[in-house]
Design an enzyme around this catalytic site. Structure first.
Site, PDB file in Angstrom:
ATOM      1  N   HIS A  80       0.857  -1.185   0.000  1.00  0.00           N
ATOM      2  CA  HIS A  80       0.000   0.000   0.000  1.00  0.00           C
ATOM      3  C   HIS A  80       0.892   1.233   0.000  1.00  0.00           C
ATOM      4  O   HIS A  80       2.118   1.122   0.087  1.00  0.00           O
ATOM      5  CB  HIS A  80      -1.004  -0.009   1.151  1.00  0.00           C
TER       6      HIS A  80
ATOM      7  N   HIS B  17       3.909   1.804   2.345  1.00  0.00           N
ATOM      8  CA  HIS B  17       5.137   1.024   2.151  1.00  0.00           C
ATOM      9  C   HIS B  17       6.146   1.764   1.290  1.00  0.00           C
ATOM     10  O   HIS B  17       7.349   1.529   1.389  1.00  0.00           O
ATOM     11  CB  HIS B  17       4.826  -0.316   1.476  1.00  0.00           C
TER      12      HIS B  17
ATOM     13  N   CYS C 267      -1.817  -9.673  20.984  1.00  0.00           N
ATOM     14  CA  CYS C 267      -2.504  -9.190  19.771  1.00  0.00           C
ATOM     15  C   CYS C 267      -1.963  -9.964  18.599  1.00  0.00           C
ATOM     16  O   CYS C 267      -0.756  -9.912  18.325  1.00  0.00           O
ATOM     17  CB  CYS C 267      -2.302  -7.696  19.547  1.00  0.00           C
TER      18      CYS C 267
ATOM     19  N   CYS D 106      -0.468  -7.592  15.831  1.00  0.00           N
ATOM     20  CA  CYS D 106       0.872  -7.056  16.146  1.00  0.00           C
ATOM     21  C   CYS D 106       1.869  -8.186  16.355  1.00  0.00           C
ATOM     22  O   CYS D 106       3.073  -7.937  16.400  1.00  0.00           O
ATOM     23  CB  CYS D 106       0.866  -6.216  17.420  1.00  0.00           C
TER      24      CYS D 106
ATOM     25  N   CYS E  38      -7.094  -3.776  20.265  1.00  0.00           N
ATOM     26  CA  CYS E  38      -5.896  -3.206  19.630  1.00  0.00           C
ATOM     27  C   CYS E  38      -6.301  -2.040  18.714  1.00  0.00           C
ATOM     28  O   CYS E  38      -7.094  -2.228  17.790  1.00  0.00           O
ATOM     29  CB  CYS E  38      -5.165  -4.261  18.807  1.00  0.00           C
TER      30      CYS E  38
ATOM     31  N   HIS F  62      -5.357  -2.767  15.009  1.00  0.00           N
ATOM     32  CA  HIS F  62      -6.019  -3.845  14.268  1.00  0.00           C
ATOM     33  C   HIS F  62      -7.511  -3.978  14.567  1.00  0.00           C
ATOM     34  O   HIS F  62      -8.179  -4.845  13.987  1.00  0.00           O
ATOM     35  CB  HIS F  62      -5.294  -5.177  14.527  1.00  0.00           C
TER      36      HIS F  62
ATOM     37  N   LYS G 121      -6.194   7.210   9.270  1.00  0.00           N
ATOM     38  CA  LYS G 121      -5.345   6.039   9.104  1.00  0.00           C
ATOM     39  C   LYS G 121      -5.976   5.134   8.041  1.00  0.00           C
ATOM     40  O   LYS G 121      -7.190   4.951   8.025  1.00  0.00           O
ATOM     41  CB  LYS G 121      -5.274   5.299  10.442  1.00  0.00           C
TER      42      LYS G 121
ATOM     43  N   LYS H  91      -8.336  -1.439   5.888  1.00  0.00           N
ATOM     44  CA  LYS H  91      -9.224  -2.196   4.997  1.00  0.00           C
ATOM     45  C   LYS H  91     -10.666  -2.068   5.459  1.00  0.00           C
ATOM     46  O   LYS H  91     -11.571  -1.983   4.636  1.00  0.00           O
ATOM     47  CB  LYS H  91      -8.804  -3.660   4.964  1.00  0.00           C
TER      48      LYS H  91
HETATM   49  N1  MSP Z   1       7.493  -6.904   8.842  1.00  0.00           N
HETATM   50  C1  MSP Z   1       7.595  -5.766   9.690  1.00  0.00           C
HETATM   51  C2  MSP Z   1       8.940  -5.083   9.560  1.00  0.00           C
HETATM   52  C3  MSP Z   1      10.115  -5.945   9.875  1.00  0.00           C
HETATM   53  S1  MSP Z   1      11.611  -5.074   9.700  1.00  0.00           S
HETATM   54  C4  MSP Z   1      12.752  -6.113  10.307  1.00  0.00           C
HETATM   55  C5  MSP Z   1       6.496  -4.744   9.352  1.00  0.00           C
HETATM   56  N2  MSP Z   1       5.929  -4.853   8.140  1.00  0.00           N
HETATM   57  S2  MSP Z   1       4.790  -3.884   7.601  1.00  0.00           S
HETATM   58  O1  MSP Z   1       4.448  -4.380   6.296  1.00  0.00           O
HETATM   59  O2  MSP Z   1       3.742  -3.752   8.535  1.00  0.00           O
HETATM   60  O3  MSP Z   1       5.448  -2.463   7.462  1.00  0.00           O
HETATM   61  C6  MSP Z   1       6.582  -2.263   6.625  1.00  0.00           C
HETATM   62  C7  MSP Z   1       7.025  -0.817   6.672  1.00  0.00           C
HETATM   63  O4  MSP Z   1       5.997   0.030   6.156  1.00  0.00           O
HETATM   64  C8  MSP Z   1       7.309  -0.301   8.088  1.00  0.00           C
HETATM   65  O5  MSP Z   1       8.415   0.581   8.088  1.00  0.00           O
HETATM   66  C9  MSP Z   1       6.048   0.459   8.423  1.00  0.00           C
HETATM   67  O6  MSP Z   1       6.233   1.453   9.383  1.00  0.00           O
HETATM   68  C10 MSP Z   1       5.743   1.054   7.073  1.00  0.00           C
HETATM   69  N3  MSP Z   1       4.355   1.478   6.968  1.00  0.00           N
HETATM   70  C11 MSP Z   1       3.239   0.695   7.098  1.00  0.00           C
HETATM   71  N4  MSP Z   1       2.149   1.502   6.945  1.00  0.00           N
HETATM   72  C12 MSP Z   1       2.534   2.773   6.705  1.00  0.00           C
HETATM   73  C13 MSP Z   1       1.884   3.982   6.413  1.00  0.00           C
HETATM   74  N5  MSP Z   1       0.571   4.097   6.350  1.00  0.00           N
HETATM   75  N6  MSP Z   1       2.664   5.073   6.205  1.00  0.00           N
HETATM   76  C14 MSP Z   1       4.028   5.012   6.213  1.00  0.00           C
HETATM   77  N7  MSP Z   1       4.662   3.888   6.483  1.00  0.00           N
HETATM   78  C15 MSP Z   1       3.943   2.754   6.753  1.00  0.00           C
HETATM   79  O7  MSP Z   1       6.237  -3.886  10.163  1.00  0.00           O
END
Ligand code: MSP
Length: 478
Positions: free
Chosen positions: A22, A25, A128, A131, A147, A150, A297, A300
């Site tokens: 999304h 990321h 959770c 998390c 949570c 979530h 935020k 889904k």
């Molecule tokens: N798998 C773990 C990370 C492990 S690192 C050893 C994880 N995955 S995640 O898919 O939830 O998030 C991946 C990255 O995307 C993280 O840095 C997270 O903070 C970032 N983001 C997830 N949602 C986000 C937004 N809405 N905005 C900006 N960054 C976001 O956590």
């Protein structure tokens, strides 16, 4: 300068593969890419890791629901993430999957090295699943048992776990954070990390196999599977070959980029693991904010998740990088709305820069001005200072002000009046100087807008003005 001083290592958080990418990321990758490109311009050898986090019950569950084998499910989604990162024009050098056999074996070796700091104990507490962690009673009460990330009630779990003794490392981590040996950016996140550390108990680093099937086995205990976090965090060094290889050419990392939600893991568990392994701590931990959709935020259940591929397709890659690198403050939450995106593209990128390039290029062509072949860009000290402080959105603002200043200079000097008055020599000197200004500003924009800045160099350095050739092509990298 020694070889290792010339080496730069930057890492990004590895996303879970229980869905597709999304828009949030993209932030990790874009920030890391700006840093990597900037350091390449500084003649550094850059290693840039990206990857996917593929273990854990959440992913296992999702794969089962989807009805495909879990191996196939994670492979497909990992591939989608790799495609996505490439579409962002991001030049990573290493891609790691936590299901890589080398990674799994290395993580087990890391576990064995950490055994002096690991103990087994039983625990009952709130958990959770989203998390993938236990929640303290305090957090449970604060969130009234649900949570907030979530929207799911916490579950009561009782089980045997292995624990990592954070207590063995607390004072050392505290000292390292306080003295900026590991510099946490921005400063308010450093304070937050110190607070989290103070309250942190020893952390559970395994789950019984009956609860989690999909993960790395704990060496020497058939009934336990590693918790996803130590497995995932280890990626930053297993990708360099640890413990099989000497990683000192690239470790400690210069910068580790993570979102604000996973600061806790990177500021507590990760330093504890590194100290337990006798490895140095990363130099900088940059924690960025979240991208919100219309101030909310993304989730889904609300149905407001923004698909990055759709946004990319609107105006192409440069517009995407422009918006999320300039209008998303590096350290704070940012908002995405279709309106803001359109406005930034039309009024800023297309107008300030696009029109400037077209205007200036047309005037230069009319005067038969040659390309500025032997031009060397001047890089301001102030820009360097901001880039070195990793406040990328501010550095982007700084470069953009240079672009706006050129527009103003054109409006003030009115080259068309010189043309009308037949003052050709004066006009040529002015146009050359304006083109130089533009190439200087362009150089500062390079880490942010690689495609566009390459085109601008082509136009003004090699005199390749092709009428109608778009400055911001929509086509995305394949
Ligand atoms: N798998 C773990 C990370 C492990 S690192 C050893 C994880 N995955 S995640 O898919 O939830 O998030 C991946 C990255 O995307 C993280 O840095 C997270 O903070 C970032 N983001 C997830 N949602 C986000 C937004 N809405 N905005 C900006 N960054 C976001 O956590």
């Amino acid at each position: 300068m020694s070889e290792s001083q010339k080496n730069i290592y930057i890492t990004t958080a590895i996303p879970y593969v229980n869905g597709t990418a999304h828009i949030g990321h993209a932030i990790d990758y874009l920030l890391a890419d700006v840093y990597a490109r900037y350091q390449k311009l500084n003649n550094k050898n850059v290693r840039f890791q990206a990857g996917t986090d593929e273990h854990g019950s959440k992913i296992y569950k999702k794969a089962t629901e989807t009805g495909v084998e879990v191996e196939e499910y994670v492979s497909e989604n990992s591939k989608k993430f790799q495609d996505f990162i490439k579409k962002l024009g991001v030049e990573y050098t290493d891609f790691i999957r936590t299901t890589d056999k080398d990674h799994e074996r290395r993580v087990q070796e890391i576990w064995q090295k950490l055994e002096p700091h690991i103990y087994k104990s039983s625990y009952e507490g709130w958990y959770c699943e989203g998390c993938e962690r236990f929640i303290t009673q305090k957090e449970y009460d604060e969130n009234s048992g649900v949570c907030p990330d979530h929207q799911k009630p916490y579950e009561k779990l009782s089980e045997e776990n292995y624990y990592l003794k954070i207590s063995d490392f607390k004072s050392e981590i505290k000292r390292a954070i306080e003295t900026d040996e590991i510099k946490i950016l921005p400063d308010f996140r450093k304070k937050e990390a110190l607070k989290l550390l103070e309250d942190s108990p020893d952390v559970s680093i395994s789950r019984p196999k009956e609860h989690v099937k999909w993960g790395v086995a704990v060496p020497g205990d058939e009934d336990q599977i590693m918790y996803v976090w130590p497995d995932a965090l280890a990626n930053y060094i297993t990708v360099l070959g640890y413990p099989d290889e000497d990683i000192s050419a690239y470790w400690p990392a210069n910068v580790q980029i993570v979102g604000k939600d996973i600061l806790r893991f990177h500021a507590i568990i990760w330093p504890a693991m590194l100290l337990g392994l006798g490895l140095p701590l990363p130099k900088v931990l940059l924690s960025h904010g979240f991208v919100l959709a219309n101030g909310q935020k993304m989730s889904k259940s609300i149905g407001n998740v923004v698909d990055p591929l759709e946004v990319l397709e609107k105006h192409g890659l440069s517009a995407f990088r422009y918006y999320f690198l300039r209008h998303a403050d590096t350290f704070l939450d940012a908002d995405y709305t279709d309106e803001k995106y359109e406005e930034a593209y039309n009024n800023e990128l297309a107008n300030d820069l696009g029109n400037l390039v077209q205007r200036l290029a047309a005037m230069c062509k009319k005067q038969d001005l040659d390309g500025l072949r032997d031009f060397t860009p001047a890089i301001d000290k102030e820009y360097r200072e901001i880039m070195d402080s990793l406040y990328f959105s501010k550095a982007f603002d700084y470069a953009w002000e240079k672009v706006q200043a050129i527009n103003k200079r054109i409006d003030d000097t009115k080259p068309w009046e010189l043309a009308k008055a037949g003052k050709t020599e004066e006009l040529k000197v002015l146009l050359k100087s304006l083109a130089e200004d533009l190439l200087n500003a362009n150089h500062l924009l390079k880490p942010f807008l690689p495609e566009t800045t390459d085109r601008i160099e082509e136009i003004f350095l090699a005199n390749k003005i092709v009428p109608g050739d778009p400055l911001f092509p929509k086509s995305l990298p394949a």
